[in-house]
Design a protein around this motif. Structure first.
Motif, PDB file in Angstrom:
ATOM      1  N   VAL A 162       1.272  -0.877  -0.056  1.00 35.46           N
ATOM      2  CA  VAL A 162       0.060   0.014  -0.213  1.00 35.46           C
ATOM      3  C   VAL A 162       1.059   1.133   0.112  1.00 35.46           C
ATOM      4  CG1 VAL A 162      -1.227   1.088   1.490  1.00 35.46           C
ATOM      5  CG2 VAL A 162      -1.581  -1.334   1.398  1.00 35.46           C
ATOM      6  N   LEU A 163       1.029   1.766  -1.235  1.00 36.68           N
ATOM      7  CA  LEU A 163       1.387   3.080  -1.446  1.00 36.68           C
ATOM      8  C   LEU A 163       3.646   3.334  -1.322  1.00 36.68           C
ATOM      9  CD1 LEU A 163      -0.312   6.029   0.714  1.00 36.68           C
ATOM     10  CD2 LEU A 163      -0.194   5.576  -1.816  1.00 36.68           C
ATOM     11  N   ARG A 164       3.618   1.215  -1.480  1.00 34.99           N
ATOM     12  CA  ARG A 164       5.519   1.248  -1.483  1.00 34.99           C
ATOM     13  C   ARG A 164       5.760   2.134  -1.865  1.00 34.99           C
ATOM     14  NH1 ARG A 164       6.916  -5.433  -2.344  1.00 34.99           N
ATOM     15  NH2 ARG A 164       8.846  -4.587  -1.458  1.00 34.99           N
ATOM     16  N   SER A 165       5.981   2.177  -2.889  1.00 34.13           N
ATOM     17  CA  SER A 165       7.045   3.041  -3.706  1.00 34.13           C
ATOM     18  C   SER A 165       7.441   4.339  -2.940  1.00 34.13           C
ATOM     19  CB  SER A 165       7.251   3.025  -5.564  1.00 34.13           C
ATOM     20  OG  SER A 165       5.635   3.696  -6.066  1.00 34.13           O
ATOM     21  N   PHE A 166       5.647   5.098  -2.872  1.00 33.52           N
ATOM     22  CA  PHE A 166       5.451   6.216  -2.136  1.00 33.52           C
ATOM     23  C   PHE A 166       6.843   6.567  -0.840  1.00 33.52           C
ATOM     24  CE2 PHE A 166       3.728   9.338   0.377  1.00 33.52           C
ATOM     25  CZ  PHE A 166       3.667  10.404   0.333  1.00 33.52           C
ATOM     26  N   LEU A 167       5.999   5.411  -0.247  1.00 32.47           N
ATOM     27  CA  LEU A 167       6.831   4.759   0.808  1.00 32.47           C
ATOM     28  C   LEU A 167       8.543   4.700   1.357  1.00 32.47           C
ATOM     29  CD1 LEU A 167       3.653   4.217   3.463  1.00 32.47           C
ATOM     30  CD2 LEU A 167       4.552   6.073   3.485  1.00 32.47           C
ATOM     31  N   GLU A 168       8.482   3.799   0.481  1.00 34.21           N
ATOM     32  CA  GLU A 168      10.039   3.621   0.419  1.00 34.21           C
ATOM     33  C   GLU A 168      10.606   4.870   0.133  1.00 34.21           C
ATOM     34  OE1 GLU A 168       9.898  -1.211  -0.023  1.00 34.21           O
ATOM     35  OE2 GLU A 168      10.170   0.215  -1.959  1.00 34.21           O
ATOM     36  N   LYS A 169      10.276   5.445  -0.751  1.00 31.52           N
ATOM     37  CA  LYS A 169      11.040   6.717  -1.252  1.00 31.52           C
ATOM     38  C   LYS A 169      11.428   7.890  -0.354  1.00 31.52           C
ATOM     39  CE  LYS A 169      11.710   9.427  -4.806  1.00 31.52           C
ATOM     40  NZ  LYS A 169      11.099   9.737  -6.686  1.00 31.52           N
ATOM     41  N   HIS A 170       9.425   8.091   0.367  1.00 31.10           N
ATOM     42  CA  HIS A 170       9.925   9.205   0.931  1.00 31.10           C
ATOM     43  C   HIS A 170       9.343   9.103   2.492  1.00 31.10           C
ATOM     44  CE1 HIS A 170       9.519  11.636  -2.717  1.00 31.10           C
ATOM     45  NE2 HIS A 170       8.722  10.980  -3.257  1.00 31.10           N
ATOM     46  N   ARG A 171      10.065   7.860   2.841  1.00 32.10           N
ATOM     47  CA  ARG A 171       9.882   8.169   4.366  1.00 32.10           C
ATOM     48  C   ARG A 171      10.203   8.700   5.568  1.00 32.10           C
ATOM     49  NH1 ARG A 171      10.628   1.625   6.633  1.00 32.10           N
ATOM     50  NH2 ARG A 171       9.944   1.868   8.692  1.00 32.10           N
ATOM     51  N   MET A 172      10.994   9.132   5.460  1.00 38.33           N
ATOM     52  CA  MET A 172      11.263  10.395   6.615  1.00 38.33           C
ATOM     53  C   MET A 172      10.104  11.618   6.123  1.00 38.33           C
ATOM     54  SD  MET A 172      13.536   8.661   8.428  1.00 38.33           S
ATOM     55  CE  MET A 172      13.074   9.792   9.908  1.00 38.33           C
ATOM     56  N   GLU A 173      10.187  11.986   5.399  1.00 39.97           N
ATOM     57  CA  GLU A 173       9.702  12.596   5.003  1.00 39.97           C
ATOM     58  C   GLU A 173       7.878  12.836   5.313  1.00 39.97           C
ATOM     59  OE1 GLU A 173       8.274  16.069   0.904  1.00 39.97           O
ATOM     60  OE2 GLU A 173      10.045  14.186   1.126  1.00 39.97           O
ATOM     61  N   VAL A 174       7.308  11.781   4.875  1.00 37.02           N
ATOM     62  CA  VAL A 174       6.286  11.464   5.229  1.00 37.02           C
ATOM     63  C   VAL A 174       5.686  10.871   7.331  1.00 37.02           C
ATOM     64  CG1 VAL A 174       4.411   9.428   4.878  1.00 37.02           C
ATOM     65  CG2 VAL A 174       5.764  10.345   2.995  1.00 37.02           C
ATOM     66  N   LYS A 175       6.657  10.799   7.607  1.00 39.08           N
ATOM     67  CA  LYS A 175       7.321  11.018   9.171  1.00 39.08           C
ATOM     68  C   LYS A 175       7.014  12.353   9.151  1.00 39.08           C
ATOM     69  CE  LYS A 175       9.366   8.862  12.939  1.00 39.08           C
ATOM     70  NZ  LYS A 175      10.556   7.561  13.254  1.00 39.08           N
ATOM     71  N   ASP A 176       7.804  12.935   9.022  1.00 36.05           N
ATOM     72  CA  ASP A 176       7.414  14.552   9.836  1.00 36.05           C
ATOM     73  C   ASP A 176       6.071  15.158   9.054  1.00 36.05           C
ATOM     74  OD1 ASP A 176       9.286  16.583  10.498  1.00 36.05           O
ATOM     75  OD2 ASP A 176       9.048  17.614   8.598  1.00 36.05           O
ATOM     76  N   VAL A 177       5.831  14.487   8.213  1.00 37.88           N
ATOM     77  CA  VAL A 177       4.333  15.563   7.709  1.00 37.88           C
ATOM     78  C   VAL A 177       3.222  15.014   8.680  1.00 37.88           C
ATOM     79  CG1 VAL A 177       2.918  16.189   6.356  1.00 37.88           C
ATOM     80  CG2 VAL A 177       5.453  16.233   5.182  1.00 37.88           C
ATOM     81  N   ILE A 178       2.946  13.867   8.903  1.00 37.94           N
ATOM     82  CA  ILE A 178       2.221  12.828   9.158  1.00 37.94           C
ATOM     83  C   ILE A 178       1.894  13.296  10.971  1.00 37.94           C
ATOM     84  CG2 ILE A 178       0.757  11.365  10.501  1.00 37.94           C
ATOM     85  CD1 ILE A 178       0.558  11.283   7.727  1.00 37.94           C
ATOM     86  N   LEU A 179       3.464  13.821  11.060  1.00 38.78           N
ATOM     87  CA  LEU A 179       3.978  14.368  12.856  1.00 38.78           C
ATOM     88  C   LEU A 179       2.860  15.845  13.588  1.00 38.78           C
ATOM     89  CD1 LEU A 179       7.275  12.898  13.640  1.00 38.78           C
ATOM     90  CD2 LEU A 179       4.707  12.498  14.696  1.00 38.78           C
ATOM     91  N   THR A 180       2.740  16.423  12.037  1.00 33.91           N
ATOM     92  CA  THR A 180       2.852  17.454  12.487  1.00 33.91           C
ATOM     93  C   THR A 180       1.264  17.771  12.182  1.00 33.91           C
ATOM     94  OG1 THR A 180       4.663  18.508  10.925  1.00 33.91           O
ATOM     95  CG2 THR A 180       3.159  20.055  11.332  1.00 33.91           C
ATOM     96  N   GLU A 181       0.941  16.776  11.309  1.00 29.68           N
ATOM     97  CA  GLU A 181      -0.566  17.394  10.543  1.00 29.68           C
ATOM     98  C   GLU A 181      -1.256  16.757  11.978  1.00 29.68           C
ATOM     99  OE1 GLU A 181      -1.368  14.862   6.880  1.00 29.68           O
ATOM    100  OE2 GLU A 181      -1.016  16.562   6.176  1.00 29.68           O
ATOM    101  N   PHE A 182      -0.809  15.654  12.430  1.00 31.85           N
ATOM    102  CA  PHE A 182      -1.904  14.704  14.072  1.00 31.85           C
ATOM    103  C   PHE A 182      -1.500  15.900  14.935  1.00 31.85           C
ATOM    104  CE2 PHE A 182      -2.512  11.498  10.985  1.00 31.85           C
ATOM    105  CZ  PHE A 182      -3.558  10.219  12.103  1.00 31.85           C
ATOM    106  N   ASP A 183      -0.235  16.566  15.400  1.00 29.00           N
ATOM    107  CA  ASP A 183      -0.294  17.407  15.947  1.00 29.00           C
ATOM    108  C   ASP A 183      -1.553  18.785  15.833  1.00 29.00           C
ATOM    109  OD1 ASP A 183       1.372  16.816  17.586  1.00 29.00           O
ATOM    110  OD2 ASP A 183       3.695  17.575  16.600  1.00 29.00           O
TER     111      ASP A 183
END
Length: 387
Positions: free
Chosen positions: A208-229
């Motif tokens: 699920v979103l495999r290639s996207f998550l593998e490529k942008h893993r750290m960026e995704v984590k940073d963005v999600i932390l901000t949004e959920f905050d």
């Protein structure tokens, strides 16, 4: 001197990250409109990247086949999206006029692309699959034909909603599933960071979103932390509203019963823990509160531990605070009234249903006062059911 905030840089939202490639954006457009365009280059991105004023930045806007599309993702319910859309479209069309060297003073009528505004909602508040929000619903006066209108079509993209759309756009379905995974992990008691990490690992394993998550893993984590905050901030604001009301309800009740001392009032106002305040209110209704005065006064103050997110948007924060307090107060008044009537054996099914539906804070306060003053079931029924 007033402090002016000018150009700021914003991080992409996760939604925008997933659909920033033209190919994925075209797939989403086709799924929504039932079209089958296959050339991503037919799409011209018009997204406002950064602007002078706070928050004048949209997720995605693009032009295709003379339709100006504006796509926004919202993780918290906002009935003012049409007004925001008006601001966005104003900026977008100004850019369009300038880029195409159009003369707005021309004697000939200018031809402009048709606006289409879609809001993708994935917040926790239950909403239908699709609905429309209209700018005209915000107007104080409703008579006559308004000179302005902006319609936002809201599409619920929470996992399990709009299945046909999710199947038509695989990437949207996967995005929905990923967000649901993060929330599912949070419900299990995991920290936000751990919840995101596990969701990423799980989705990569499930393709699920495999290639996207593998490529942008750290960026995704940073963005999600901000949004959920921000979601956590909104929840905290609501809790603060409930705290304010519970303090007021307890003081008001003790005052009516002639049990309020200066020391008690000061101690109640210092208490920051909602659970403790609710416990004291229940004891007051049971007639036990004065007996526990010594324990109440000795209860240690708790330091606030809620990780509030600092926002630069002072007006936004103030608005959230007021909305949270108002809703918190409304919910708490309802809960207190129902609890009190139940203890006094005055609560009927009809009364409970009517109280739960009431939106007017003044009406709820009036009913509470009536109950505290010893009104009979007949008096309460006449007053509440005929409000």
């Amino acid at each position: 001197m007033e402090k002016t905030k000018t150009r700021r840089s914003y991080k992409d939202s996760l939604f925008r990250m997933v659909f920033r490639e033209k190919k994925e954006l075209l797939s989403l457009y086709n799924a929504i409109n039932g079209t089958d365009y296959d050339d991503p280059e037919a799409l011209t991105v018009t997204t406002i990247e950064d602007a002078l004023y706070i928050r004048i930045k949209n997720d995605i806007s693009f032009l295709i086949e003379n339709v100006m599309n504006l796509y926004e993702e919202q993780s918290s319910w906002n009935p003012n999206m049409p007004l925001r859309g008006l601001f966005y479209f104003s900026n977008i069309y100004q850019g369009y006029v300038g880029q195409n060297h159009l003369d707005i003073y021309s004697r000939k009528q200018l031809k402009l692309p048709q606006p289409r505004y879609i809001v993708f909602y994935n917040g926790v508040k239950k909403e239908p699959d699709r609905q429309e929000l209209r700018l005209s619903d915000s107007f104080i006066r409703s008579d006559g034909q308004p000179s302005l209108e902006c319609i936002a079509q809201v599409i619920n993209i929470n996992y399990g909603q709009n299945q046909e759309l999710m199947e038509a756009c695989k990437k949207l379905g996967e995005y929905s599933y990923f967000v649901a995974k993060v929330r599912e992990n949070l419900k299990e008691g995991l920290t936000l960071e751990t919840a995101v990490d596990r969701a990423v690992v799980s989705c990569i394993r499930e393709d699920v979103l495999r290639s996207f998550l593998e490529k942008h893993r750290m960026e995704v984590k940073d963005v999600i932390l901000t949004e959920f905050d921000e979601e956590l901030h909104n929840k905290t604001i609501l809790e603060e509203g409930k705290q304010d009301w519970t303090q007021s309800a307890l003081i008001c009740y003790l005052k009516k019963k002639g049990l309020l001392t200066k020391e008690l009032e000061e101690r109640i106002l210092k208490e920051e823990e909602l659970e403790v305040l609710e416990q004291w209110l229940g004891q007051a209704f049971d007639g036990k509160f004065p007996e526990d005065q010594e324990r109440v006064e000795k209860h240690p103050l708790q330091e606030a531990t809620s990780p509030l997110t600092e926002f630069d948007e002072e007006l936004h924060n103030k608005t959230l605070l007021e909305e949270g307090r108002e809703e918190g107060i409304r919910q708490e008044r309802i809960a207190v009234l129902i609890r009190y009537l139940k203890k006094k054996r005055l609560l009927t099914k009809e009364l409970e249903e009517r109280i739960l539906k009431e939106k007017d804070l003044k009406a709820l306060e009036k009913w509470l006062d009536l109950a505290y003053d010893g009104a009979s079931l007949e008096e309460l029924t006449v007053t509440i059911l005929k409000q």
